[in-house]
Design a protein around this motif. Sequence first.
Motif, short mmCIF file in Angstrom:
data_model
loop_
_atom_site.label_atom_id
_atom_site.label_comp_id
_atom_site.label_asym_id
_atom_site.label_seq_id
_atom_site.Cartn_x
_atom_site.Cartn_y
_atom_site.Cartn_z
N UNK A 99 0.81 -1.21 0.00
CA UNK A 99 0.00 0.00 0.00
C UNK A 99 0.84 1.26 0.00
N UNK A 100 2.02 1.19 -0.63
CA UNK A 100 2.94 2.34 -0.69
C UNK A 100 2.77 3.06 -2.01
N UNK A 101 2.74 4.37 -1.96
CA UNK A 101 2.55 5.16 -3.18
C UNK A 101 3.80 5.12 -4.06
N UNK A 102 3.58 5.13 -5.36
CA UNK A 102 4.67 5.14 -6.34
C UNK A 102 5.01 6.57 -6.72
N UNK A 103 6.29 6.88 -6.75
CA UNK A 103 6.73 8.23 -7.11
C UNK A 103 7.79 8.12 -8.22
N UNK A 104 7.49 8.59 -9.43
CA UNK A 104 8.51 8.57 -10.49
C UNK A 104 9.55 9.66 -10.26
N UNK A 105 10.80 9.31 -10.45
CA UNK A 105 11.90 10.26 -10.29
C UNK A 105 12.78 10.15 -11.52
N UNK A 106 13.03 11.28 -12.18
CA UNK A 106 13.91 11.28 -13.34
C UNK A 106 15.09 12.20 -13.09
N UNK A 107 16.29 11.71 -13.42
CA UNK A 107 17.51 12.47 -13.19
C UNK A 107 18.12 12.87 -14.53
N UNK A 108 18.00 14.11 -14.89
CA UNK A 108 18.55 14.63 -16.13
C UNK A 108 20.05 14.88 -15.95
N UNK A 109 20.83 14.36 -16.88
CA UNK A 109 22.28 14.54 -16.83
C UNK A 109 23.03 13.39 -16.20
N UNK A 110 22.33 12.42 -15.64
CA UNK A 110 23.00 11.27 -15.01
C UNK A 110 23.86 10.51 -16.02
N UNK A 111 23.40 10.41 -17.26
CA UNK A 111 24.13 9.67 -18.29
C UNK A 111 25.24 10.47 -18.94
N UNK A 112 25.35 11.75 -18.60
CA UNK A 112 26.29 12.63 -19.30
C UNK A 112 27.65 12.76 -18.64
N UNK A 113 27.81 12.20 -17.43
CA UNK A 113 29.04 12.47 -16.66
C UNK A 113 30.18 11.51 -17.01
N UNK A 114 29.89 10.44 -17.75
CA UNK A 114 30.93 9.52 -18.21
C UNK A 114 30.69 9.18 -19.68
N UNK A 115 31.76 8.85 -20.36
CA UNK A 115 31.67 8.30 -21.71
C UNK A 115 31.92 6.80 -21.63
N UNK A 116 31.10 6.04 -22.32
CA UNK A 116 31.19 4.59 -22.23
C UNK A 116 31.28 3.96 -23.61
N UNK A 117 32.04 2.89 -23.69
CA UNK A 117 32.07 2.09 -24.91
C UNK A 117 30.89 1.13 -24.86
N UNK A 118 29.94 1.30 -25.78
CA UNK A 118 28.75 0.46 -25.80
C UNK A 118 28.90 -0.60 -26.88
N UNK A 119 28.93 -1.85 -26.48
CA UNK A 119 29.09 -2.96 -27.41
C UNK A 119 27.72 -3.36 -27.97
N UNK A 120 27.71 -3.68 -29.25
CA UNK A 120 26.48 -4.08 -29.92
C UNK A 120 25.99 -5.43 -29.40
N UNK A 121 24.66 -5.61 -29.46
CA UNK A 121 24.09 -6.90 -29.08
C UNK A 121 24.62 -7.99 -30.01
N UNK A 122 24.94 -9.14 -29.40
CA UNK A 122 25.44 -10.27 -30.17
C UNK A 122 26.94 -10.35 -30.29
N UNK A 123 27.65 -9.29 -29.85
CA UNK A 123 29.11 -9.31 -29.92
C UNK A 123 29.68 -10.09 -28.73
N UNK A 124 30.93 -10.47 -28.85
CA UNK A 124 31.59 -11.25 -27.79
C UNK A 124 31.66 -10.48 -26.49
N UNK A 125 32.03 -9.20 -26.56
CA UNK A 125 32.19 -8.41 -25.35
C UNK A 125 30.86 -8.13 -24.66
N UNK A 126 29.78 -7.97 -25.43
CA UNK A 126 28.47 -7.79 -24.81
C UNK A 126 28.05 -9.07 -24.09
N UNK A 127 28.37 -10.22 -24.67
CA UNK A 127 28.06 -11.50 -24.02
C UNK A 127 28.83 -11.64 -22.71
N UNK A 128 30.10 -11.19 -22.70
CA UNK A 128 30.90 -11.23 -21.47
C UNK A 128 30.28 -10.34 -20.41
#
Length: 400
Positions: free
Chosen positions: A243-272
């Motif tokens: 019986x607890x109320x749901x509260x949506x929270x969105x954080x703008x800029x959270x994804x902007x503080x680091x750069x990441x190498x994103x591996x494509x689906x199906x690649x060896x590194x993504x499987x790892x």
Amino acid sequence: MKTILAAYSGVLRGTGSSIFSALQDLPLGLWPCRSKVEKHLQVISVLQWVVTFLAMGAACTVLLIYIFCTDCWLIAAMYTAWLIVDWNTPKQGGRRSSWVRNWTVWRYFRDYFPVKLIKTHDLLPSRNYIFGYHPHGIFCFGAFCNFGTEATGFSKKFPGIKPSLATLAGNFRLPVLRDYLMSGGICPVNRNSIDYLLSCNGTGNAVVIVVGGAAESLHCAPGMNCVTLRNRKGFVRLALQKGSDLVPVYCFGENDVYKQVIFEEGTFWRAIQKKLQKILGFAPCLFHGRGLFFSNSWGIVPFCKPITTVVGEPITVPKIEDPSEEMVELYHGMYIRSLQSLFDKFKTSCWSIVKLLPARVTSEDRLLLSGREEQCLVPSFHSLLFEPPHLSREVVSTRL
């Protein structure tokens, strides 16, 4: 130097002169710029949290084992005995410390990015809440600063509400780190811990759950707003059962503080990555930020990008001990619509990249959706992601 030595000798003679007053008499040219000193303190405050999260648990475990092999083994034995006795404390509300939550270091942490907290509606202390936090990012800087400390004034903005940020349960099995996390009101993200907070700890509790978790962190990158949500319904079911109320929270800029190498689906590194995610409970990401001393070098210090966390309108949830799938779907859909509305309302005022786009957009700035290109100056949250199979191909390409 003569001034300092004279002051020191004066202190020894009891004449009342002090080193501090002598330092004040030094020429201004010998003092570092105040703004630079504050910036260095901000960098150090953020770095200590990153290093703490990455290495404190492992380092303290190795140190504890080492002490067992020395003449000070009794100290390690006493701590281990206390650790066994105290093992279930994280599952029972932990040990929140208002002193730790108000440390000055967290204000420097806040000012580095900077981090801001926006309140849209009042929350009643007579209710319990589940905050759904999006997106995960790499380290959840916004979630920690807003809900694990008082740097942004959560208790003043939401009087009578005690936030408890839920994180990996494995962190609470590591010596010293567990106590450090509990002092900030951080709890394990497991059923026992959340049940206790929402059922046995009175009212006015707000459990903050990063809904996307490890899977979401694999898709975070500057300019992207990717949310793993379509098949995440456990938090909605839990809200109905308690019986607890749901509260949506969105954080703008959270994804902007680091750069990441994103591996494509199906690649060896993504499987790892996915394999390690199942084993360890978190996804190892290949990312980088800026260096400690030079902003144009590589390192683990995050980039100085504004992080703005918006706490949305609570969704009143009835208490149903055994909710049906239809009821879970109903409130899950309500939550998605509320989160989408929250994103659309604040995206232009809170997301720094969006504010830069209209002035510097080029023909290459496209939103790629299922192999279809659309012009997108201000992307809508609905189109960006609700966990479709082609998630990894959805990117916002932005030249800034």
